[in-house]
Design a protein around this motif. Sequence first.
Motif, PDB file in Angstrom:
ATOM      1  N   LEU A 148     -23.870  14.214   2.963  1.00  0.00           N
ATOM      2  CA  LEU A 148     -24.095  14.493   4.379  1.00  0.00           C
ATOM      3  C   LEU A 148     -24.254  15.993   4.620  1.00  0.00           C
ATOM      4  CD1 LEU A 148     -24.246  13.401   7.268  1.00  0.00           C
ATOM      5  CD2 LEU A 148     -21.752  13.611   7.403  1.00  0.00           C
ATOM      6  N   LEU A 149     -23.476  16.801   3.902  1.00  0.00           N
ATOM      7  CA  LEU A 149     -23.607  18.253   4.016  1.00  0.00           C
ATOM      8  C   LEU A 149     -25.012  18.717   3.629  1.00  0.00           C
ATOM      9  CD1 LEU A 149     -20.322  19.902   2.685  1.00  0.00           C
ATOM     10  CD2 LEU A 149     -21.409  20.315   4.874  1.00  0.00           C
TER      11      LEU A 149
ATOM     12  N   PHE B 153     -24.954  29.420  11.666  1.00  0.00           N
ATOM     13  CA  PHE B 153     -25.794  28.381  11.066  1.00  0.00           C
ATOM     14  C   PHE B 153     -25.050  27.047  11.010  1.00  0.00           C
ATOM     15  CE2 PHE B 153     -27.098  26.162   7.098  1.00  0.00           C
ATOM     16  CZ  PHE B 153     -28.371  25.819   7.484  1.00  0.00           C
ATOM     17  N   LEU B 154     -23.767  27.084  10.635  1.00  0.00           N
ATOM     18  CA  LEU B 154     -22.980  25.849  10.569  1.00  0.00           C
ATOM     19  C   LEU B 154     -22.720  25.300  11.969  1.00  0.00           C
ATOM     20  CD1 LEU B 154     -21.156  23.793   9.058  1.00  0.00           C
ATOM     21  CD2 LEU B 154     -19.294  25.422   9.327  1.00  0.00           C
TER      22      LEU B 154
ATOM     23  N   SER C 121     -16.343  18.251  -1.639  1.00  0.00           N
ATOM     24  CA  SER C 121     -15.874  18.878  -2.882  1.00  0.00           C
ATOM     25  C   SER C 121     -15.926  20.400  -2.798  1.00  0.00           C
ATOM     26  CB  SER C 121     -16.725  18.400  -4.055  1.00  0.00           C
ATOM     27  OG  SER C 121     -18.080  18.761  -3.874  1.00  0.00           O
ATOM     28  N   TYR C 122     -16.629  20.940  -1.795  1.00  0.00           N
ATOM     29  CA  TYR C 122     -16.777  22.386  -1.675  1.00  0.00           C
ATOM     30  C   TYR C 122     -15.579  23.031  -0.960  1.00  0.00           C
ATOM     31  CZ  TYR C 122     -21.590  21.109  -2.761  1.00  0.00           C
ATOM     32  OH  TYR C 122     -22.703  20.595  -3.350  1.00  0.00           O
ATOM     33  N   LYS C 123     -15.004  22.323   0.022  1.00  0.00           N
ATOM     34  CA  LYS C 123     -13.828  22.763   0.779  1.00  0.00           C
ATOM     35  C   LYS C 123     -14.118  23.933   1.728  1.00  0.00           C
ATOM     36  CE  LYS C 123     -11.381  19.717  -1.382  1.00  0.00           C
ATOM     37  NZ  LYS C 123     -11.052  18.446  -0.696  1.00  0.00           N
ATOM     38  N   LYS C 124     -14.994  24.855   1.339  1.00  0.00           N
ATOM     39  CA  LYS C 124     -15.300  26.020   2.161  1.00  0.00           C
ATOM     40  C   LYS C 124     -16.804  26.166   2.324  1.00  0.00           C
ATOM     41  CE  LYS C 124     -11.222  28.792   0.919  1.00  0.00           C
ATOM     42  NZ  LYS C 124     -10.760  30.081   0.363  1.00  0.00           N
TER      43      LYS C 124
ATOM     44  N   PHE D  38     -20.120  26.181  -0.480  1.00  0.00           N
ATOM     45  CA  PHE D  38     -21.279  25.300  -0.325  1.00  0.00           C
ATOM     46  C   PHE D  38     -22.577  26.107  -0.309  1.00  0.00           C
ATOM     47  CE2 PHE D  38     -24.287  23.401   2.758  1.00  0.00           C
ATOM     48  CZ  PHE D  38     -24.664  22.290   2.013  1.00  0.00           C
ATOM     49  N   LEU D  39     -22.616  27.190   0.478  1.00  0.00           N
ATOM     50  CA  LEU D  39     -23.827  28.014   0.545  1.00  0.00           C
ATOM     51  C   LEU D  39     -24.097  28.710  -0.784  1.00  0.00           C
ATOM     52  CD1 LEU D  39     -23.423  29.606   4.095  1.00  0.00           C
ATOM     53  CD2 LEU D  39     -24.816  27.652   3.413  1.00  0.00           C
ATOM     54  N   GLN D  40     -23.024  29.047  -1.523  1.00  0.00           N
ATOM     55  CA  GLN D  40     -23.207  29.639  -2.843  1.00  0.00           C
ATOM     56  C   GLN D  40     -23.875  28.652  -3.790  1.00  0.00           C
ATOM     57  OE1 GLN D  40     -19.564  30.936  -4.628  1.00  0.00           O
ATOM     58  NE2 GLN D  40     -20.541  32.090  -6.241  1.00  0.00           N
TER      59      GLN D  40
END
Length: 595
Positions: free
Chosen positions: A275-276, A300-301, A321-324, A328-330
């Motif tokens: 979904l992200l 942006f978020l 799974s990214y938590k932050k 996620f952007l990285q």
Amino acid sequence: MFAKPFRVKSNTAIKGSDRRKLKADISAAFPSLSADELSELIPNKEELTVVKIYAHKGDAVTLYVLHKNPQFFELEKHVYPTVYALWRYPALLPTFKTWLPVLQKMIGGADLMLPGVVVPSSGVPDVKRGDCCAVALVNNRAPVAVGTAAVSRAEMHSSGMKGKGVCVLHTYMDNLWAFGDKSGPPSLPEVDSEGQGVNEEDYEEEEEEEEVEETEENCVEDEQNSGETATDQLCSGAGELSLAEQEEENGERGNEEIQEDQEDQKSPQEIMDALLVQCFLHALKSKVKKSDLPLLTSTFLRIHMFSCCPSGKQLDIKKSSYKKLSKFLQSMQQQHNLIRVKELTKGVESIVEVDWKNPELRFFSVPEEVDGEVAEAPHGGEGETLYRPPEITTLHSVTARLEPLFLDENKRKGTILQPAEVRRIVTEYVKKNELVNENNKNYVTINPTLCDCLLEKSEYQEVEFLKWDDLFSRTLGRMQECYQLVIPGQRPIIKKGHIEPIDISVASRGSNKKVTIIKNLEVYQLDPAAVATALQRRVQASSVLQPIPGTKDKVMVQIQGNQIHQVGCLLLDHYQIPRKFIQGLDKAVKGGKKK
């Protein structure tokens, strides 16, 4: 120089004295321009905008924009025309000729090398080292690049046409061109096309020459069939686009079938990851424009990704799974090569570049449900995404001292209640315990529980009765104040404490200059960059975004002059923020006394 995105520092209307100075500088730099031609490029009465930017390497550049198209740019006190200006006056600069494959290299940031120059019978242009010059394609006089001569004409001949010829500063299809209306170069036939020769030493491979000739022939055939007049590079690009559209349709069908088969087999964390990515791609494809960059990651978020979340689902990075957001952007940057994130100011990250040609982004299909909602949404009227003000409700939380008063309703410490519900519970408690005064029903008798919950120690022996209004106000006053923020399309947000108002203040910045500072826009889901742009258009003054010291992912808008009145009108009328949530409107400049 403009192969990568640049950062806009300010955008203001030009002053009369600056306009005259600009015309004098252009007239001195390009003496071939007549007075009428100069007036057409820099008109006296039409609006001309001065845009100050920072290139990706940190160079300070000033753009002069007319009718939304940059006409000239100034670098290190030297004025250069853009391709938009040269398409109107192609003979303004000495021009070198080259092939279409060479242009593609220059768009990527390369300089023009002498082996790639097509030498006509009259020879290369007579230039000196450092002279401003242009580059055009064969069979079209419309320039596609601007730069400075790396060597003089004599040095070009003495070197045997080897080495660097033109240091390219700006090209067609770069980010400076994209800052305008993104129109293509006109088709300008050669004045004298006889006797042209090719630098054969540098194009010895016949296959390259045949490919270029075939490309030009195909373009001519396409132009005759369609009746359109476009340049060689636009014709070849149209063929590539049609193939890309066919591949996109096939890719969309395949992606939909795979998603349907695997959706049931994913864990909740994998579903949130998917979904992200979906909201991320959807936001890039339908919400974000090149002109929006650089874009704060938090904006942006909050503004773009959340609005792309399908109905019935909630976007929560902590459940992925990214938590932050930063992780996620990285991942989107390093593993997918979709974006480039950079810390433009200390502690504040921004998206500075998007790879719009990435297959993953090109082949992504916007969900029909969300796509329909976006299509029906009207525009906000100030050039930014439509803003719908959040609904703000004051709430109260039960404290340990008041817990005995709410035990009958099973409301423990920390329970959050509406003010009306607090009044109902207190009323039922009074009636259940028969505390209404028999002689005067406007008063309530104080029992031990009410005494401990509502009275001060000095009042224990003095106060025996309280009015109903006093009873309710004391109860609400001793509860923890909270507020609920209901944002359209998102789950309500409840926070303890008093909601921070939008703070508007005026500060002095040396030599009696004043600036207006606006803070806490993020609390009300307002995009600071969009507010700054809207104000800039209204008052024609420069604005900047600066991080607020001691905060994380919060910025303040700073605009020149005392603009509190205009800021108030924008927030109250356009964004429909209630007046009670705006602080500092009383500091607006008052009208002077009539003489």
